[in-house]
Design an enzyme around this catalytic site. Sequence first.
Site, PDB file in Angstrom:
ATOM      1  CG  ASP A 146      -0.224   0.077   2.523  1.00  0.00           C
ATOM      2  OD1 ASP A 146       0.732  -0.703   2.711  1.00  0.00           O
ATOM      3  OD2 ASP A 146      -0.606   0.893   3.385  1.00  0.00           O
ATOM      4  CD  GLU A 162       4.127   0.798   7.075  1.00  0.00           C
ATOM      5  OE1 GLU A 162       4.979   1.131   7.919  1.00  0.00           O
ATOM      6  OE2 GLU A 162       3.746   1.559   6.150  1.00  0.00           O
TER       7      GLU A 162
END
Length: 445
Positions: free
Chosen positions: A82, A150
């Site tokens: 991400d 994250e």
Amino acid sequence: MTGAQDAALERFRALLRIPTMSRNAVEATDWAAFDEFVETLPTLYPLLHARLERERFGHALLYHWHGRDAEAPPAVLLAHYDVVPATADGWEHPPFAAELTGQGEKRLLWSRGTLDDKGAVVAILEAVESLLADGFTPENDVYLSFGHDEETVGSGARAIVAALRERGVRPAIVVDEGGAVIEKVFPGVRKPIAVVGVSEKGITTVRLTVEQQGGHASTPPRMTATVRLARAITRLNAHPFPARLTETNLRMVETLGGHASGPLRFVFARARMLQPVLRAVFARLGDETRAIVRTTTAVTQLSGSLAANALPETAEAVVNVRIAVGSSVAETLDHLRRAVHDPLVRIEAVDANEPSPVSPTSGPQWERVAAAIGAVHPDAVVTPYIMLGASDGRHFTTISDAVYRFTPFEMSSEERGTLHAKNERIRVTTWLRGIRFYEMLLRSL
């Protein structure tokens, strides 16, 4: 570049073009992009997906590569796919176009995620695919853990850790993103420095809240809620946390001292004797070095009245606190309350996280990381440090004693400044060397 390197670069560009932007507001996340990323991987890395077992934890991915010795403790290579949100505003090249510029050592790949952290994800995938093509099988089992959030809450990594713990898996080593190969950060040290995070600061959100009677802005009291809040913020800023040198700090300074020149060589080489001097030096060198030796606070959000002509009944400030190793959430809140010194300002911690345990800076696991760095960056000085940001690696400290944070890329200060900012980019040669790092590390496991 070779044909194989060109092909690897094109695979990297294909994955960079998928806008896997994680958002704090989960409902605003475009999960179709994450599905596309996950579904694209097998088409780009067929050997890996034929030989390794893959599990999904939502959109987080866990791959299991069986080694020759099933009884030996495994290793985990960790990264996240991400990225923080980006729009085209202010970018020299669109953030998800993955455009190339320049030639040779100056050839650049521009995209959100090149440095943080798809660069590491794809370098790991490339290394494993290449090793499989060579017929390589690791001695021990290897897990590849790729988180999907994250940048927000880290739920993917936590789910994977929970599953591994339930299965009794206790990795001998975990390598995540973190430090990098940097230059011109420590004065007097001319060689590149490979900083390997052996711990990371705690990260805690602290909310300052003032509540009092509102009213019309035409007749304000001398101390409105916003004025009281502003005074609290200025007091907080005027009372920084004390500087401390942890054992990791001292080890880093001693390591660098052997490579420094000028008067600082004398100081660095005598770090333990001259700690007061060193604390003062670190506090003055710059933002990065100042953050190394103390807990830091940054006011990131403010809120007050809902109308321009109304006194606020509630004024709030959000403070991002990075807690130094050796301190704690409780100690941090005590300091903040003493600094603000106002019982009408409520101070509370939200999403509190303690600093991570410190991983060994000697022994076989540390030597594996250092040797892989040395094979790819022979001129670099390898040193431990305390990571200033937060990573998914902190979740793995509950199942492994050796968690290291190192991104195998050279990053200039300008390039580091593009992390979570405009014009993120990576030198192509740097990324290719990153693949080599993971290959060397995997061969040593």
